[in-house]
Design a protein around this motif. Structure first.
Motif, short mmCIF file in Angstrom:
data_model
loop_
_atom_site.label_atom_id
_atom_site.label_comp_id
_atom_site.label_asym_id
_atom_site.label_seq_id
_atom_site.Cartn_x
_atom_site.Cartn_y
_atom_site.Cartn_z
N GLY A 147 16.65 84.43 15.28
CA GLY A 147 17.18 85.83 14.95
C GLY A 147 16.38 86.85 15.74
N LEU A 148 15.93 86.61 17.00
CA LEU A 148 14.99 87.60 17.79
C LEU A 148 15.66 88.71 18.23
N ARG B 230 17.51 91.31 17.28
CA ARG B 230 18.65 91.46 16.53
C ARG B 230 19.52 90.62 16.78
N THR B 231 19.24 89.47 17.27
CA THR B 231 20.28 88.30 17.39
C THR B 231 20.72 87.80 16.04
N ILE B 232 22.02 87.56 15.63
CA ILE B 232 22.20 87.07 14.45
C ILE B 232 22.01 85.52 14.62
N VAL B 233 21.18 85.02 13.60
CA VAL B 233 20.72 83.49 13.56
C VAL B 233 22.08 82.52 13.61
N ASP B 234 22.23 81.60 14.43
CA ASP B 234 23.02 80.84 14.75
C ASP B 234 22.46 79.48 15.32
N LEU B 235 22.21 78.79 14.46
CA LEU B 235 21.81 77.25 14.58
C LEU B 235 22.72 76.50 15.63
N ARG B 236 24.17 76.36 15.81
CA ARG B 236 24.81 75.75 16.47
C ARG B 236 24.60 76.32 17.70
N LYS B 237 24.45 77.52 18.04
CA LYS B 237 24.28 78.11 19.33
C LYS B 237 22.95 77.47 19.89
N ALA B 238 21.86 77.78 19.05
CA ALA B 238 20.53 77.43 19.23
C ALA B 238 20.59 75.87 19.67
N PHE B 239 21.14 75.08 19.11
CA PHE B 239 20.94 73.54 19.26
C PHE B 239 21.73 73.22 20.66
N GLU B 240 22.75 74.05 21.08
CA GLU B 240 23.50 74.03 22.28
C GLU B 240 22.55 74.35 23.53
N CYS B 241 21.86 75.47 22.97
CA CYS B 241 20.86 75.97 24.27
C CYS B 241 19.63 74.90 24.54
N PHE B 242 19.15 74.31 23.50
CA PHE B 242 18.15 73.47 23.50
C PHE B 242 18.38 72.11 24.02
N GLU B 243 19.64 71.75 23.80
CA GLU B 243 20.29 70.60 24.31
C GLU B 243 20.50 70.77 25.74
N GLU B 244 21.25 71.66 26.03
CA GLU B 244 21.21 71.88 27.57
C GLU B 244 19.94 72.03 28.41
N GLY B 245 18.92 72.58 27.83
CA GLY B 245 17.51 72.41 28.44
C GLY B 245 16.83 71.16 28.50
N VAL B 246 17.19 70.32 27.48
CA VAL B 246 16.49 68.96 27.49
C VAL B 246 17.23 68.30 28.46
N SER B 247 18.50 68.32 28.63
CA SER B 247 19.12 67.54 29.89
C SER B 247 18.74 68.09 31.20
N ARG C 154 3.69 92.48 9.96
CA ARG C 154 3.89 92.75 11.24
C ARG C 154 5.09 92.13 11.97
N ALA C 155 5.15 90.79 11.86
CA ALA C 155 6.54 90.22 12.34
C ALA C 155 7.88 90.98 11.73
N SER C 156 7.68 91.40 10.43
CA SER C 156 8.94 91.97 9.91
C SER C 156 9.16 93.28 10.26
N SER C 157 7.98 94.03 10.25
CA SER C 157 8.15 95.56 10.52
C SER C 157 8.29 95.74 12.31
N GLU C 158 7.72 94.95 13.03
CA GLU C 158 7.53 95.34 14.45
C GLU C 158 8.84 94.54 15.05
N TYR C 159 9.15 93.61 14.67
CA TYR C 159 10.08 92.55 15.38
C TYR C 159 11.38 92.34 14.60
N ASP C 160 11.30 92.73 13.24
CA ASP C 160 12.62 92.45 12.56
C ASP C 160 12.90 91.14 12.38
N LEU C 161 11.65 90.21 12.49
CA LEU C 161 11.97 88.75 12.35
C LEU C 161 12.53 88.27 11.28
#
Length: 396
Positions: A42-43, A45-62, A171-178
């Motif tokens: 969720g960096l 202000r991106t909404i956490v989305d495990l499916r999209k994350a998985f797809e990005c990493f899978e493409e990178g692995v290929s 710090r991660a919460s206030s500065e980066y809204d993690l």
């Protein structure tokens, strides 16, 4: 000389062309990995989305991205797929992750830190892990900041220090809204670690992370609504948040939702729906869900009673670290409820396993009784004394 010059010119051109291709591929893969991390954590202000994350990493692995290998492995590890996660970690090292990290690449440093935590492709080394996170933190990497907070919370590579942990999480919460930092701070307020217990603050932070689609926070928020901590008890809201998390395949939320329908909290008791959610979690190797599936088959709740299937699930649960499952197996083998027979060796094996793995007082006491009273025609007062003494020491 002309041909020699032409040959050298071609070789130089070939070298720079290959270098350029590798550089471009590295930039593209790093971009794909950063995109995946945005969805995973969720960096920006991106909404956490495990499916999209998985797809990005899978493409990178290929495309042979070592960092994508690590973070795809992280998702698989959280899904209890340890074998594939480890293979991806080893692949990341083979693809030169250490070289990229030693050259100061921010994402590679972060990825290598995780591998040192897990021991995939490198030895487990919490000290080296935090060194990697601290190096990545110099780039103001929010995930690294959160990982340093986690290290202080658990005493991994540094002395355990809840105040320092809270400082990095804040710090991660206030500065980066993690989102996961909001979640971690909420846990600390809920447990009173590094700060006084404050269920209202815990609720507010869980809600903040939950609305950013953090599945762990959604599950925890459901728990606060179910128990009425920091907010009025509200089973409909508990179910809403458990379901949001469970639909993201969060195994703990799937268990929580299963228990809601098992117990009939705010809904009619429904063992069929309960079993469906428990099974989804059990198939992700969640030990509690596997134990509950075993109980359903053992007791015939929503399914036809079948002790042999129950035993299979109790063994799976035990393998994944559940103490209750070991106790249940010892109970079954003490007196098989189907035919009245018993198996002393298996009964004692599972009680000793519960004692060895969990220092379980009840199992130690049961072992003492077996040897003292001669339940299996085995009377051994010295052995009984040993187990009763172990029971007293564990209780203290």
């Amino acid at each position: 000389q002309y041909y020699l010059f032409l040959f050298l010119l071609i070789q130089i051109f070939h070298f720079f062309f290959i270098f350029f291709l590798v550089f471009i591929m590295s930039v593209v893969n790093n971009k794909k990995c950063k995109e995946g991390l945005s969805y995973l954590y969720g960096l920006n202000r991106t909404i956490v989305d495990l499916r999209k994350a998985f797809e990005c990493f899978e493409e990178g692995v290929s495309n042979s991205s070592p960092t994508c290998c690590v973070f795809l492995g992280k998702i698989k590890k959280e899904q209890k797929n340890e074998i594939e996660a480890k293979e991806l970690g080893i692949k990341a090292i083979e693809l030169g992750l250490k070289t990229h990290a030693s050259n100061g690449d921010e994402i590679s440093l972060l990825a290598l830190g995780f591998l040192f935590w897990w021991g995939y492709g490198v030895p487990v080394d919490d000290y080296e892990a935090i060194r990697c996170f601290q190096a990545a933190e110099k780039f103001n990497n929010p995930i690294a900041v959160n990982c340093i907070g986690y290290s202080y919370f658990h005493g991994k590579g540094v002395a355990q220090n809840y105040s320092e942990s809270m400082r990095f999480y804040l710090r991660a919460s206030s500065e980066y809204d993690l989102p996961h930092s909001h979640f971690n701070i909420a846990i600390m307020y809920e447990l009173g670690l590094g700060a006084p217990v404050d269920y209202k603050k815990s609720f507010q932070l869980f809600a903040k992370a939950a609305n950013q689609n953090d599945s762990d926070a959604q599950n925890s928020l459901g728990g606060l609504y179910e128990r009425g901590r920091g907010v009025d008890q509200d089973y409909s809201q508990a179910i809403y948040w458990y379901q949001k998390s469970a639909e993201q395949n969060n195994p703990s939320a799937q268990v929580s939702l299963g228990i809601i329908y098992w117990m009939g909290y705010g809904v009619p008791v429904d063992f069929k729906i309960s079993g469906e959610w428990m099974m989804r979690s059990a198939l992700q190797n969640n030990a509690t869900a596997q134990y509950n599936i075993g109980l359903m088959y053992f007791s015939g709740l929503g399914v036809t009673r079948d002790v042999s299937i129950a035993i299979e699930w109790f063994i799976k649960s035990s393998t994944n670290g559940d103490c209750e499952a070991k106790r249940k197996l010892s109970y079954i083998y003490r007196k098989d409820p189907d035919n009245g027979s018993s198996d002393s060796e298996k009964c004692i094996y599972w009680l000793k396993k519960a004692s060895a793995d969990h220092d379980d007082v009840q199992s130690q006491y049961e072992l003492g009784l077996i040897y003292f009273s001669g339940s299996f025609d085995i009377v051994d007062k010295e052995e009984a004394k040993k187990w009763f003494f172990a029971c007293v020491q564990s209780h203290e």
